[in-house]
Enzyme design. Structure first.
Site, PDB file in Angstrom:
ATOM      1  N   LYS A  10     -51.606 -72.356  55.156  1.00 15.80           N
ATOM      2  CA  LYS A  10     -52.543 -71.420  55.790  1.00 15.80           C
ATOM      3  C   LYS A  10     -52.023 -69.976  55.767  1.00 15.80           C
ATOM      4  O   LYS A  10     -50.832 -69.724  55.517  1.00 15.80           O
ATOM      5  CB  LYS A  10     -52.796 -71.887  57.227  1.00 15.80           C
ATOM      6  CG  LYS A  10     -53.507 -73.244  57.306  1.00 15.80           C
ATOM      7  CD  LYS A  10     -53.874 -73.569  58.746  1.00 15.80           C
ATOM      8  CE  LYS A  10     -54.574 -74.905  58.862  1.00 15.80           C
ATOM      9  NZ  LYS A  10     -55.016 -75.195  60.243  1.00 15.80           N
ATOM     10  N   TYR A  50     -64.666 -76.894  58.020  1.00 19.57           N
ATOM     11  CA  TYR A  50     -64.385 -77.279  59.412  1.00 19.57           C
ATOM     12  C   TYR A  50     -65.656 -77.630  60.189  1.00 19.57           C
ATOM     13  O   TYR A  50     -65.693 -77.451  61.415  1.00 19.57           O
ATOM     14  CB  TYR A  50     -63.613 -76.157  60.111  1.00 19.57           C
ATOM     15  CG  TYR A  50     -62.149 -76.100  59.706  1.00 19.57           C
ATOM     16  CD1 TYR A  50     -61.278 -77.156  60.000  1.00 19.57           C
ATOM     17  CD2 TYR A  50     -61.628 -74.995  59.044  1.00 19.57           C
ATOM     18  CE1 TYR A  50     -59.944 -77.115  59.632  1.00 19.57           C
ATOM     19  CE2 TYR A  50     -60.279 -74.953  58.676  1.00 19.57           C
ATOM     20  CZ  TYR A  50     -59.449 -76.018  58.978  1.00 19.57           C
ATOM     21  OH  TYR A  50     -58.115 -75.980  58.623  1.00 19.57           O
ATOM     22  N   ASN A 113     -51.218 -72.871  62.721  1.00 17.25           N
ATOM     23  CA  ASN A 113     -50.286 -73.998  62.636  1.00 17.25           C
ATOM     24  C   ASN A 113     -49.740 -74.256  61.226  1.00 17.25           C
ATOM     25  O   ASN A 113     -49.312 -75.357  60.907  1.00 17.25           O
ATOM     26  CB  ASN A 113     -50.936 -75.263  63.215  1.00 17.25           C
ATOM     27  CG  ASN A 113     -52.206 -75.639  62.495  1.00 17.25           C
ATOM     28  OD1 ASN A 113     -52.604 -74.971  61.547  1.00 17.25           O
ATOM     29  ND2 ASN A 113     -52.848 -76.713  62.919  1.00 17.25           N
ATOM     30  N   HIS A 116     -52.693 -77.504  56.923  1.00 13.39           N
ATOM     31  CA  HIS A 116     -53.706 -78.532  57.217  1.00 13.39           C
ATOM     32  C   HIS A 116     -53.470 -79.684  56.262  1.00 13.39           C
ATOM     33  O   HIS A 116     -53.199 -79.465  55.082  1.00 13.39           O
ATOM     34  CB  HIS A 116     -55.120 -77.972  56.991  1.00 13.39           C
ATOM     35  CG  HIS A 116     -56.167 -79.042  56.886  1.00 13.39           C
ATOM     36  ND1 HIS A 116     -56.788 -79.575  57.985  1.00 13.39           N
ATOM     37  CD2 HIS A 116     -56.667 -79.718  55.809  1.00 13.39           C
ATOM     38  CE1 HIS A 116     -57.637 -80.526  57.600  1.00 13.39           C
ATOM     39  NE2 HIS A 116     -57.581 -80.617  56.274  1.00 13.39           N
ATOM     40  N   GLU A 127     -62.750 -82.889  51.115  1.00 12.66           N
ATOM     41  CA  GLU A 127     -62.051 -81.598  51.154  1.00 12.66           C
ATOM     42  C   GLU A 127     -61.574 -81.194  49.755  1.00 12.66           C
ATOM     43  O   GLU A 127     -61.624 -80.009  49.395  1.00 12.66           O
ATOM     44  CB  GLU A 127     -60.886 -81.686  52.142  1.00 12.66           C
ATOM     45  CG  GLU A 127     -61.374 -81.819  53.589  1.00 12.66           C
ATOM     46  CD  GLU A 127     -60.263 -82.076  54.601  1.00 12.66           C
ATOM     47  OE1 GLU A 127     -59.081 -82.180  54.205  1.00 12.66           O
ATOM     48  OE2 GLU A 127     -60.590 -82.161  55.794  1.00 12.66           O
TER      49      GLU A 127
HETATM   50  P1  CMP Z   1     -56.230 -78.362  61.069  1.00 12.84           P
HETATM   51  O1  CMP Z   1     -55.362 -79.521  60.784  1.00 12.84           O
HETATM   52  O2  CMP Z   1     -56.521 -77.413  59.967  1.00 12.84           O
HETATM   53  O3  CMP Z   1     -57.617 -78.912  61.660  1.00 12.84           O
HETATM   54  C1  CMP Z   1     -58.395 -78.200  62.587  1.00 12.84           C
HETATM   55  C2  CMP Z   1     -57.728 -76.954  63.051  1.00 12.84           C
HETATM   56  O4  CMP Z   1     -58.241 -76.413  64.254  1.00 12.84           O
HETATM   57  C3  CMP Z   1     -56.267 -77.268  63.402  1.00 12.84           C
HETATM   58  O5  CMP Z   1     -55.543 -77.527  62.259  1.00 12.84           O
HETATM   59  C4  CMP Z   1     -55.887 -76.013  64.173  1.00 12.84           C
HETATM   60  O6  CMP Z   1     -55.672 -74.903  63.314  1.00 12.84           O
HETATM   61  C5  CMP Z   1     -57.165 -75.785  64.964  1.00 12.84           C
HETATM   62  N1  CMP Z   1     -57.131 -76.445  66.284  1.00 12.84           N
HETATM   63  C6  CMP Z   1     -57.194 -77.742  66.567  1.00 12.84           C
HETATM   64  N2  CMP Z   1     -57.186 -77.989  67.892  1.00 12.84           N
HETATM   65  C7  CMP Z   1     -57.124 -76.785  68.474  1.00 12.84           C
HETATM   66  C8  CMP Z   1     -57.095 -76.355  69.823  1.00 12.84           C
HETATM   67  N3  CMP Z   1     -57.126 -77.233  70.842  1.00 12.84           N
HETATM   68  N4  CMP Z   1     -57.050 -75.046  70.079  1.00 12.84           N
HETATM   69  C9  CMP Z   1     -57.022 -74.171  69.054  1.00 12.84           C
HETATM   70  N5  CMP Z   1     -57.040 -74.494  67.731  1.00 12.84           N
HETATM   71  C10 CMP Z   1     -57.092 -75.798  67.439  1.00 12.84           C
END
Ligand code: CMP
Length: 137
Positions: A10, A50, A113, A116, A127
């Site tokens: 990311k 998403y 984070n 993904h 995806e």
């Molecule tokens: P990802 O694995 O890309 O899938 C969904 C994304 O939403 C996740 O990683 C985070 O980047 C974001 N995400 C998921 N849960 C939360 C949360 N509780 N608060 C904020 N961001 C979130």
């Protein structure tokens, strides 16, 4: 059975120059790199990718973050690729991340984070098609 999954590196991980280390972690766990692409998510692509999170409290923040800079997509192959990559990536919840995971090392928060990984073989197919434009064989 050997199967395929998708990893996204990311925008925050790319901005901090962690892409190389993340790819090394993946290769050291015996994933085979089948395709790679650098892209910048548009609002439309992020909304489609998403879709399942639409309406959640963090949805707008997530889309803004994903569109904030380049992303690197990796199409990876390995025995039990989906579950094996999820294990290496680590938990969404920062408190539950194991120390040897990518997110433990490189995530900066729950949204920023670093990576993904597809959470099921069905989502991996969808995806991969969205990002690479073809169905994995
Ligand atoms: P990802 O694995 O890309 O899938 C969904 C994304 O939403 C996740 O990683 C985070 O980047 C974001 N995400 C998921 N849960 C939360 C949360 N509780 N608060 C904020 N961001 C979130």
């Amino acid at each position: 059975m050997s199967d395929k999954t998708l990893l996204l590196i990311k925008p925050n991980a790319i901005m901090h120059k962690h892409a190389g280390e993340i790819i090394s972690m993946v290769e050291s766990q015996a994933f085979v790199l089948r395709d790679i692409k650098i892209l910048k998510f548009t609002q439309e692509l992020a909304a489609s990718f998403y879709l399942e999170h639409k309406g959640k409290e963090f949805y707008d923040r997530l889309l803004a973050f994903m569109c904030s800079g380049p992303t690197i997509a990796l199409l990876l192959e390995k025995h039990d690729a989906v579950s094996s990559l999820r294990e290496l990536v680590g938990d969404t919840d920062p408190a539950k991340r194991k120390t040897e995971t990518i997110r433990y090392r490189f995530a900066e928060g729950i949204t920023e984070n670093a990576v993904h990984a597809s959470d099921s073989p069905e989502h991996a197919k969808r995806e991969i098609r969205l990002i690479f434009g073809y169905n994995p064989t």
